[in-house]
Enzyme design. Structure first.
Site, PDB file in Angstrom:
ATOM      1  N   HIS A 126       3.505   0.989  -5.110  1.00  0.00           N
ATOM      2  CA  HIS A 126       4.099   2.306  -5.254  1.00  0.00           C
ATOM      3  C   HIS A 126       4.274   2.862  -6.417  1.00  0.00           C
ATOM      4  O   HIS A 126       4.008   4.080  -6.623  1.00  0.00           O
ATOM      5  CB  HIS A 126       5.171   2.130  -4.155  1.00  0.00           C
ATOM      6  CG  HIS A 126       4.840   1.679  -2.911  1.00  0.00           C
ATOM      7  ND1 HIS A 126       3.865   1.984  -2.142  1.00  0.00           N
ATOM      8  CD2 HIS A 126       5.493   0.803  -2.126  1.00  0.00           C
ATOM      9  CE1 HIS A 126       3.740   1.378  -1.058  1.00  0.00           C
ATOM     10  NE2 HIS A 126       4.860   0.587  -0.834  1.00  0.00           N
TER      11      HIS A 126
ATOM     12  N   ASP B  10      -3.341   6.218   0.012  1.00  0.00           N
ATOM     13  CA  ASP B  10      -3.348   4.874   0.657  1.00  0.00           C
ATOM     14  C   ASP B  10      -3.999   3.745  -0.223  1.00  0.00           C
ATOM     15  O   ASP B  10      -4.765   4.058  -1.023  1.00  0.00           O
ATOM     16  CB  ASP B  10      -3.959   5.094   1.978  1.00  0.00           C
ATOM     17  CG  ASP B  10      -3.699   3.838   2.969  1.00  0.00           C
ATOM     18  OD1 ASP B  10      -2.699   3.269   2.647  1.00  0.00           O
ATOM     19  OD2 ASP B  10      -4.145   3.655   3.903  1.00  0.00           O
TER      20      ASP B  10
ATOM     21  N   LEU C 236       1.168  26.729  -7.843  1.00  0.00           N
ATOM     22  CA  LEU C 236       0.755  26.013  -6.958  1.00  0.00           C
ATOM     23  C   LEU C 236       1.704  25.369  -5.857  1.00  0.00           C
ATOM     24  O   LEU C 236       2.902  25.268  -6.514  1.00  0.00           O
ATOM     25  CB  LEU C 236       0.465  24.725  -7.872  1.00  0.00           C
ATOM     26  CG  LEU C 236       0.080  23.347  -6.974  1.00  0.00           C
ATOM     27  CD1 LEU C 236      -1.139  23.466  -6.146  1.00  0.00           C
ATOM     28  CD2 LEU C 236       0.034  22.100  -7.800  1.00  0.00           C
TER      29      LEU C 236
HETATM   30  C1  IPE Z   1      -0.628   6.398   5.867  1.00  0.00           C
HETATM   31  O1  IPE Z   1      -0.719   5.428   5.391  1.00  0.00           O
HETATM   32  C2  IPE Z   1       0.938   7.141   5.458  1.00  0.00           C
HETATM   33  C3  IPE Z   1       1.128   7.212   3.856  1.00  0.00           C
HETATM   34  C4  IPE Z   1      -0.048   7.654   3.092  1.00  0.00           C
HETATM   35  C5  IPE Z   1       2.226   7.809   3.434  1.00  0.00           C
HETATM   36  P1  IPE Z   1      -0.450   3.906   6.113  1.00  0.00           P
HETATM   37  O2  IPE Z   1      -1.080   2.870   5.451  1.00  0.00           O
HETATM   38  O3  IPE Z   1       1.050   4.142   6.713  1.00  0.00           O
HETATM   39  O4  IPE Z   1      -1.514   4.235   7.328  1.00  0.00           O
HETATM   40  P2  IPE Z   1      -1.948   2.984   8.426  1.00  0.00           P
HETATM   41  O5  IPE Z   1      -0.766   2.273   8.898  1.00  0.00           O
HETATM   42  O6  IPE Z   1      -2.892   2.158   7.681  1.00  0.00           O
HETATM   43  O7  IPE Z   1      -2.711   3.844   9.501  1.00  0.00           O
HETATM   44  C1  IPE Z   2       0.362   4.048   0.797  1.00  0.00           C
HETATM   45  O1  IPE Z   2       0.161   2.722   0.449  1.00  0.00           O
HETATM   46  C2  IPE Z   2       1.913   4.302   0.549  1.00  0.00           C
HETATM   47  C3  IPE Z   2       2.406   4.309   1.778  1.00  0.00           C
HETATM   48  C4  IPE Z   2       2.233   4.209   2.946  1.00  0.00           C
HETATM   49  C5  IPE Z   2       4.103   4.585   1.423  1.00  0.00           C
HETATM   50  P1  IPE Z   2       0.370   1.358   1.261  1.00  0.00           P
HETATM   51  O2  IPE Z   2       1.814   1.069   0.986  1.00  0.00           O
HETATM   52  O3  IPE Z   2       0.008   2.000   2.646  1.00  0.00           O
HETATM   53  O4  IPE Z   2      -0.687   0.466   0.723  1.00  0.00           O
HETATM   54  P2  IPE Z   2      -1.444  -0.524   1.762  1.00  0.00           P
HETATM   55  O5  IPE Z   2      -2.274   0.362   2.841  1.00  0.00           O
HETATM   56  O6  IPE Z   2      -0.884  -1.471   2.313  1.00  0.00           O
HETATM   57  O7  IPE Z   2      -2.711  -1.210   0.768  1.00  0.00           O
HETATM   58 MG    MG Z   3      -1.659   1.787   3.967  1.00  0.00          MG
END
Ligand code: IPE
Ligand code: IPE
Ligand code: MG
Length: 249
Positions: A44, A27, A138
């Site tokens: 990303h 995240d 793995l």
């Molecule tokens: C969780 O992250 C999903 C992934 C890392 C793919 P999100 O950014 O979507 O989660 P919330 O919305 O902060 O809970």
């Molecule tokens: C995690 O990073 C990747 C996905 C959920 C696909 P985020 O896109 O949630 O990044 P933040 O949390 O908004 O910084």
């Molecule tokens: Mg996020």
């Protein structure tokens, strides 16, 4: 830490206490990009490089199972542009990395629902992943279009059909039967769940499987997550006392 310092940490790992399965909630890509004055999608893209590094490190330390959260069933709620970018990035990354993964003993599969995916997406994923299925060093699961509740719904649908058709009795439904109908059937539950970016929640990740996992959180945003931090999470895990409800010995 410089990028190579993690090598100094590796010998500190107690091989007898290696986690069997590590699951990661990657995240913070969007916030990372914002901090650099870039668009979310650049975060990303930067995140993919880190996945590669962590998979390489997992091989170096002989980890057996690694599951990474790439896209949740709730992530469809983002802008169409971001969703489309992610769908393409995830598939293109698989296609770009598959040769190396196959050569490096990785067995890769995507876990998640087919619901809402563009036509043909799953077929392309499987065509590529299949090439690695003879490997067993793995096991890498990419949680793509994954939701723990969706996973349970799909398991209940299959199990209830078996009951209706007389293949299974309601009283024979055990924890094992449910585990065997999840996307992770046949795999051990995660011992350690890591989440980056400072959020302290599960966000619908492996809700059944993480019942007795150890959790490790860091403020680091995913694109800045390092091999050293990954090793550190394992060292910290090895200090934990897992009791599984029993009294301490
Ligand atoms: C969780 O992250 C999903 C992934 C890392 C793919 P999100 O950014 O979507 O989660 P919330 O919305 O902060 O809970
Ligand atoms: C995690 O990073 C990747 C996905 C959920 C696909 P985020 O896109 O949630 O990044 P933040 O949390 O908004 O910084
Ligand atoms: Mg996020």
């Amino acid at each position: 830490m410089t990028s190579d310092n993690y090598k100094l940490l590796i010998p500190k790992i107690d091989k007898d206490k290696m986690p069997n399965h590590i699951a990661i909630i990657m995240d913070g890509n969007g916030r990372w990009a914002k901090k650099q004055g870039m668009k979310r999608v650049n975060g990303h893209k930067a995140g993919v490089r880190v996945v590669r590094e962590i998979v390489e490190t997992a091989r170096e330390i002989n980890l057996k199972y690694l599951t990474v959260y790439a896209f949740s069933t709730e992530n469809w709620g983002r802008s169409r542009m971001e969703v489309n970018y992610l769908l393409k990035l995830i598939l293109d990354s698989l296609i770009g990395e598959i040769d190396d993964l196959v050569q490096n003993g990785v067995n890769i599969r995507f876990i998640g629902t087919e619901q809402h995916l563009p036509p043909g997406y799953d077929v392309k994923v499987e065509e590529n992943c299949r090439r690695s299925w003879h490997n067993n060093d793995l096991y890498l699961n990419v949680a793509m279009n994954y939701g723990g509740r969706r996973e349970l719904i799909e398991a209940v649908q299959v199990i209830s059909t078996k009951v209706k058709d007389g293949y299974l009795k309601p009283e024979d439904i055990t924890e094992q039967v449910i585990s065997d109908h999840l996307y992770t059937a046949g795999m051990p539950d995660p011992d350690l769940v890591i989440r980056t970016s400072g959020e302290i929640r599960l966000s619908n990740y492996l809700i059944w499987q993480s019942t007795y996992s150890e959790f490790w959180f860091t403020e680091t945003l995913w694109p800045d997550f390092s091999r050293a931090e990954f090793i550190q999470s394992i060292l910290d895990y090895q200090e934990r006392k897992r009791r599984f409800g029993k009294r301490e010995k």
